[in-house]
Write an enzyme that holds these catalytic residues in place. Structure first.
Site, PDB file in Angstrom:
ATOM      1  N   ASP A 478     -49.482 -20.491  53.472  1.00 66.46           N
ATOM      2  CA  ASP A 478     -50.582 -20.490  52.508  1.00 66.46           C
ATOM      3  C   ASP A 478     -51.348 -21.811  52.545  1.00 66.46           C
ATOM      4  O   ASP A 478     -50.867 -22.823  53.084  1.00 66.46           O
ATOM      5  CB  ASP A 478     -49.993 -20.242  51.105  1.00 66.46           C
ATOM      6  N   ASP A 548     -56.647 -12.241  47.581  1.00 68.12           N
ATOM      7  CA  ASP A 548     -55.793 -12.273  46.388  1.00 68.12           C
ATOM      8  C   ASP A 548     -56.148 -11.147  45.432  1.00 68.12           C
ATOM      9  O   ASP A 548     -55.457 -10.939  44.434  1.00 68.12           O
ATOM     10  CB  ASP A 548     -55.944 -13.618  45.667  1.00 68.12           C
TER      11      ASP A 548
HETATM   12  C1  DGJ Z   1     -52.222 -17.786  46.903  1.00 71.73           C
HETATM   13  C2  DGJ Z   1     -51.853 -16.553  47.669  1.00 71.73           C
HETATM   14  O1  DGJ Z   1     -52.989 -15.921  48.162  1.00 71.73           O
HETATM   15  C3  DGJ Z   1     -51.024 -15.660  46.780  1.00 71.73           C
HETATM   16  O2  DGJ Z   1     -50.740 -14.465  47.444  1.00 71.73           O
HETATM   17  C4  DGJ Z   1     -49.777 -16.384  46.412  1.00 71.73           C
HETATM   18  O3  DGJ Z   1     -49.016 -16.630  47.566  1.00 71.73           O
HETATM   19  C5  DGJ Z   1     -50.120 -17.685  45.717  1.00 71.73           C
HETATM   20  N1  DGJ Z   1     -51.026 -18.470  46.487  1.00 71.73           N
HETATM   21  C6  DGJ Z   1     -48.896 -18.488  45.437  1.00 71.73           C
HETATM   22  O4  DGJ Z   1     -49.172 -19.706  44.913  1.00 71.73           O
END
Ligand code: DGJ
Length: 730
Positions: A478, A548
């Site tokens: 991430d 997201d």
């Molecule tokens: C952003 C990601 O896109 C989410 O899926 C998740 O992993 C969060 N970060 C966790 O902090």
């Protein structure tokens, strides 16, 4: 050979599967662009360049008033020598001057394709797949040299380009701009397609007519970004999803980029893409060189759909690497929306056990498992298991998860550091910053300075020891903020503006080291969802968390836009709970499943809270996806809708390469009272084959399904979905 050279006319003829790209060296020095057309056998000069005296277009050769670079279609134009349009490159010479010439000084043509030093790029596995032309250009005054490289695929409609500079003088030269490629279209009656949006609204297609002046998209955020994707396409006036000429351009780069089309006074269109010149400088010491990222260029006469399928095939087979490239990807469940930061090992084990019983193949433990992390305020950089939540550590947890028959995956955010972390307390200068200024935080975190080799080495070692510490099959990598104060504690003043690009080069180096050390781990990239969904990331990590936003209605739009350049196998796509956490919307589980099955399928909810009916439905969904997975992940995508004309429904299909099998998905996004019937025309089938609908055994010809269509059951309500599987009967 897909590259021919005619020495008499100085013409290079680059032949892809169905197109001809023509370059001409004129007056022994200038590299002119003659156009990119449907394939021709031989070029005999029907569109030979013409020269006339144009007012206010000055002449590099004072004895010839008809010749000006201002009116010449070019391959890699500079500034200061009579061309007033946007240059592909700019320099500051040691004496502060900027005028420069890059004259043709030679070329080589060879089989295959070279790798790009330090940068991701598409590759060949066999030299017979493609040929490469390298044009060497030199400035006679300064000895700055530039090599323009063109790789032409024999069996695809793809040309890839890049430029590399080397300073062969004994003086310093600073590059102020170094685009990967530029090309001048003689006409500008095109529409420009871009994929724009925001966090949770990534890659919405926007189409606009070209107008005189510059139109561009760019990122100044340090990543390719949610806001703009490093992709544009030019569409001829009548081009649609299935017909007409389209040119697609996708930069293999994950940082600041610029993609620009400039329409000039004579209605020609100059397209260029590369590292964003905004805030960019690169000091070339004598003897040193600079490599630009690769640009992928696709031409199709089969509309946007044809262009997409060419990108998909190329990315699936010659961008992605490693053992997962050609293998079906696991159905996963991610803990994030199910628990956020609130879990312990017992909860994780219970979720994993339940997921395994539903047929899910991989459990991914997301954020919150390390340091003292109970929210997003701390611990990035402290990659040790959280003692309160995982008292036994990672290994026993991963082993227990695996013992119930499901693989174990882990979330990491290696490029980041929390101010509240042991790592920051020990190394406060390890983040990007400008000396003497406060540090802007995003999601309470700072960005590690990956332009520094000591920082990179530390991260490679730390992350590697986490990956060695437990049986981990998958990593979600991430990256949750954009860059500010882009400076480095170790760079000299004159190199500070190199930091944004050096950061990306550093990310690539770290990824190369980690992914090659752990070839059995499947890596998925993520940047707050799809904030770094680009070919650069796909080179290292063959799948990307698309957004997201897990709301299925939003996802139809996001996944559709994403599918324009990127294949379904790369598109992480999960069913989440309702009401949806991002939009508050409630749609049926069947609809959520149908939409998520359009990509790389998974779940993101607390499976321990499901009702018996939901469990049964999920078991069926997982079973269905496993049956259609190879079609979705390796078949040809046909988009069957036109949301621009009718936003009330969407449909897409995946057709096997041999056309003997297909899966079609139809979703109703908005319903009207007393709505018309819907007859859906399929695409990409073999008109001569007979197909059986697997659900009810009905038989139809491929010609009928494509030319007449299939009547969908009436009435179709909001968030209704239909999945049709078909198979050729003989
Ligand atoms: C952003 C990601 O896109 C989410 O899926 C998740 O992993 C969060 N970060 C966790 O902090």
């Amino acid at each position: 050979m897909s590259i021919e050279f005619d020495p008499l006319n100085g013409v290079f003829h680059l032949k892809t599967l169905t197109s001809s790209y023509l370059i001409q060296i004129i007056r022994d020095r200038y590299v002119a662009h003659l156009g990119w057309f449907g394939r021709i056998d031989r070029w005999k000069g029907s569109n030979a360049l013409a020269f006339v005296d144009r007012s206010f277009s000055p002449n590099p050769d004072p004895s010839d008033r008809t010749f000006s670079l201002d009116t010449l279609p070019q391959e890699y134009p500079g500034y200061g020598r009579t061309d007033y349009r946007s240059p592909a490159f700019q320099v500051r010479m040691h004496d502060g001057s900027s005028a420069i010439d890059l004259f043709y000084s030679g070329h080589t043509i060879f089989k295959g394709k070279k790798r790009l030093p330090g940068l991701p790029a598409v590759y060949v596995e066999n030299e017979s797949e493609a040929d490469t032309l390298e044009l060497t250009l030199k400035d006679p005054v300064s000895s700055l040299t530039c090599v323009l490289s063109y790789t032409v695929w024999n069996d695809r409609d793809v040309i890839t380009r890049n430029a590399s500079f080397s300073n062969e003088s004994d003086k310093r030269i600073t590059l102020l701009r170094a685009m990967s490629a530029s090309l001048d279209f003689e006409v500008s009656d095109y529409r420009m397609l871009q994929l724009s949006g925001a966090h949770c609204r990534e890659r919405h297609p926007i189409l606009r007519h070209l107008v005189p002046g510059s139109q561009s998209i760019e990122s100044r955020r340090g990543t390719s970004s949610h806001q703009q994707n490093p992709f544009i396409a030019l569409l001829s006036p009548t081009t649609d999803e299935d017909h007409g000429e389209v040119f697609g351009f996708n930069l293999v780069y994950s940082g600041n980029f610029l993609a620009q089309v400039e329409v000039d006074q004579f209605s020609s269109a100059r397209v260029m893409i590369g590292i964003n010149p905004f805030e960019f400088e690169w000091l070339l010491e004598p003897g040193s060189s600079f490599q630009t990222p690769e640009l992928i260029m696709v031409r199709s006469e089969e509309g946007l759909g044809g262009m997409s399928r060419t990108f998909h095939d190329l990315y699936r087979s010659r961008l992605c690497r490693g053992k997962f490239r050609d293998s079906e990807r696991p159905v996963l469940i991610n803990s994030w929306e199910g628990t956020y930061f609130d879990f312990n090992s017992k909860k994780i084990e219970a979720m994993a056990q339940e997921a395994a019983s539903l047929g899910i193949e991989l459990f991914v433990l997301d954020d919150g498992w390390f340091g003292k992390r109970d929210d997003d305020k701390s611990s990035l950089g402290d990659w040790v298991p959280n003692e309160r939540k995982l008292p036994d550590g990672l290994k026993p947890l991963a082993e227990r998860v695996r013992s119930v028959g499901i693989d174990f995956g882990l979330w990491l955010e290696p490029e980041m550091i929390s101010v509240n972390s042991d790592l920051y307390r020990a190394h406060p200068d390890w983040c990007l910053h400008c000396k003497g200024r406060s540090r802007s935080e995003g999601r309470n975190q700072l960005v590690l300075d990956f332009s520094r080799s000591d920082v990179r080495d530390y991260i490679v070692e730390t992350i590697s020891s986490v990956l060695r510490s437990a049986p981990i099959s998958y990593v979600k990598w991430d990256m949750n903020r954009h860059l500010t104060e882009i400076g480095s504690a170790t760079a000299s003043a004159e190199r500070q503006r190199e930091t944004a690009h050096r950061y990306i080069l550093g990310v690539y180096e770290v990824l190369e080291r980690i992914t090659t050390t752990f070839p059995d781990i499947l890596f998925e990239s993520c940047s707050g969802g799809g904030g770094r969904y680009d070919p650069g990331m796909l080179y290292y990590m063959p799948q990307t968390w698309t957004s997201d936003n897990t709301d299925a209605v939003s996802r139809v739009i996001i996944q559709r836009g994403t599918s324009i350049p990127y294949p379904a196998i790369s598109m992480g796509s999960h069913v989440s709970t309702v009401p949806n956490h991002q939009t508050g919307r409630t749609v049926p589980l069947a609809f959520r499943g149908a939409v998520a099955m359009g990509g790389n399928f998974g779940y993101e909810l607390d499976v321990t809270q499901l009702t018996p009916a939901e469990k049964t439905e999920i078991i069926n969904q997982v079973r269905l996806y496993k049956n259609i997975r190879s079609l979705v992940q390796f078949g040809d995508l046909y988009r069957l809708d036109d949301l621009g004309k009718d936003p009330t429904w969407a449909a897409w299909s995946y057709v096997a390469k041999d056309k003997r099998e297909a899966v079609v998905t139809f979703v109703m996004l908005r319903t009207e009272a007393n709505a018309p019937f819907k007859v859906l025309k399929l695409k990409g089938l073999d008109p001569g084959l007979e197909y059986e609908f697997l659900s009810d055994g009905r038989l139809f010809g491929g010609d009928e399904l494509m030319r007449v269509g299939v009547r969908l059951h009436y009435p179709l309500g909001e968030a209704d979905s239909v999945i049709i599987r078909l198979r050729a009967t003989k």
